[in-house]
Design an enzyme around this catalytic site. Structure first.
Site, short mmCIF file in Angstrom:
data_model
loop_
_atom_site.label_atom_id
_atom_site.label_comp_id
_atom_site.label_asym_id
_atom_site.label_seq_id
_atom_site.Cartn_x
_atom_site.Cartn_y
_atom_site.Cartn_z
N CYS A 228 0.81 -1.22 0.00
CA CYS A 228 0.00 0.00 0.00
C CYS A 228 0.85 1.27 0.00
CB CYS A 228 -0.96 0.01 1.19
SG CYS A 228 -0.19 -0.29 2.79
N HIS B 134 -2.28 6.96 3.46
CA HIS B 134 -0.82 7.03 3.52
C HIS B 134 -0.35 8.26 2.74
CE1 HIS B 134 -0.73 3.26 5.40
NE2 HIS B 134 -0.14 2.51 4.48
#
Length: 353
Positions: free
Chosen positions: A133, A258
């Site tokens: 990710c 993120h």
């Protein structure tokens, strides 16, 4: 394509954090699938979960559940994928795997549809791997700039959400936030936050009112697995095995999203305006770059959305070939479920014929 000929899809790990998002993504996107099977561990068997507007019973993971499946999306721990993805492939399913079990296998393509879609066609093991990710939160941006200006070096500092550690990470952050809420004395003395929330659990240190300069597991010479994944996966996706990359991965008290601060060096000088023009025209990205108006990417703006946000674009003051920029992406959507669904849609025309 008639309903009878539509490929059969299986979601393995359908009850987990990413599996839940995967069910949502599959339900939101084009209706190209026939049956959708939901698969999880034996303890979840029999639960009924919603996908594409229907309640579907969860089946326990077993070899026979893959009979008749054309494509299987795996979101399970590495060791489960390592055991079961080959089983599904042997029974005729194309496997798209979100775990780290096969990412660096030379016989398994590591695919980002905006970057290397053709790689998905070459899958000698019947498996396609989805990047980590953190890599996915930046790779579409870096690829757009690489194609225009030829990347030579990359330095990345990540700011990773608690959900990157799974449901346990999300729960731990919420629990810690509950314990510190309203206490305006915390964060002013050594150890007071740790005393309030404990040792931090899955993060190894308190995350509420703190940042933790660690994500993943320990590797040689003090590097973390997350840092090495970002380096190795970026090299493989871009087809640049010698690309110079250094990463520092940091966990921050954010639930979803993120972010990364990037310092990228190219073949020749690149101006801020040139880079902004390339990013503005690139698919999968949204340029948010007006600091004078308080507009720049933040994880609060990407949670629950698909595109990667990119901003704070600057030409380095000391190196005209370098750019500094900031990106944010939803680690559960583009960072996991969405990328897998996009790969599935690339492959689907080959299936169910």
């Amino acid at each position: 394509m008639s309903q009878a000929k539509r490929p059969v899809l299986a979601i393995v790990g359908a009850t987990g954090a990413v599996g839940t998002v995967m069910r949502s993504v599959v339900s939101e996107r084009a209706d190209i699938w026939g049956d959708v099977r939901l698969i999880a561990s034996a303890r979840s068997a029999g639960r009924r979960l919603s996908v594409r507007g229907a309640d579907v019973a969860v089946q326990a993971l077993a070899p026979e559940v893959f009979d008749g499946v054309d494509l299987a999306l795996f979101d399970v721990p590495d060791e489960v994928s390592a055991e079961w993805a080959p089983v599904a492939a042997a029974r005729g399913a194309v496997v798209i795997d979100k775990s780290g079990a096969f990412r660096m296998d030379p016989q398994v393509p590591l695919v980002v549809p905006e970057v290397n879609p053709d790689a998905a066609r070459n899958r000698p093991r019947g498996i396609v791997s989805v990047p980590n990710c953190t890599t996915l939160s930046m790779i579409v941006v870096i690829n757009a700039l690489h194609r225009a200006f030829r990347l030579r070096e990359l330095v990345a500092a990540s700011y990773q959400a608690a959900s990157g550690a799974g449901q346990a990470g999300t729960d731990a952050l919420y629990d810690q936030l509950t314990k510190v809420a309203g206490n305006r004395t915390l964060g002013q003395r050594p150890g007071d936050i740790r005393a309030a929330v404990g040792d931090g659990g899955v993060f190894g240190a308190p995350l509420a009112m703190n940042v933790v300069p660690w994500a993943g597991s320990l590797r040689d010479e003090g590097w973390s697995s997350e840092e090495l994944k970002l380096r190795n996966e970026t090299r493989k996706i871009l087809g640049m095995p010698d690309l110079r990359i250094a990463a520092t991965c940091v966990r921050v008290p954010v639930v979803v999203g993120h972010s990364l601060a990037l310092h990228a060096v190219f073949d020749g000088p690149v101006t801020r305006e040139q880079a902004q023009d390339v990013l503005r025209r690139s698919p999968g990205l949204v340029l948010v770059d007006d600091p004078a108006s308080g507009k720049y990417p933040t994880p609060a703006d990407v949670a629950g959305t698909d595109p990667t946000l990119v901003g704070r674009v600057r030409q380095s003051l000391d190196e005209p070939r370098a750019l500094d920029l900031f990106v944010s992406g939803d680690n559960l959507r583009k960072g996991a479920a969405l990328n897998a669904a996009q790969i599935a849609e690339l492959i689907a025309p080959e299936l169910g014929r």
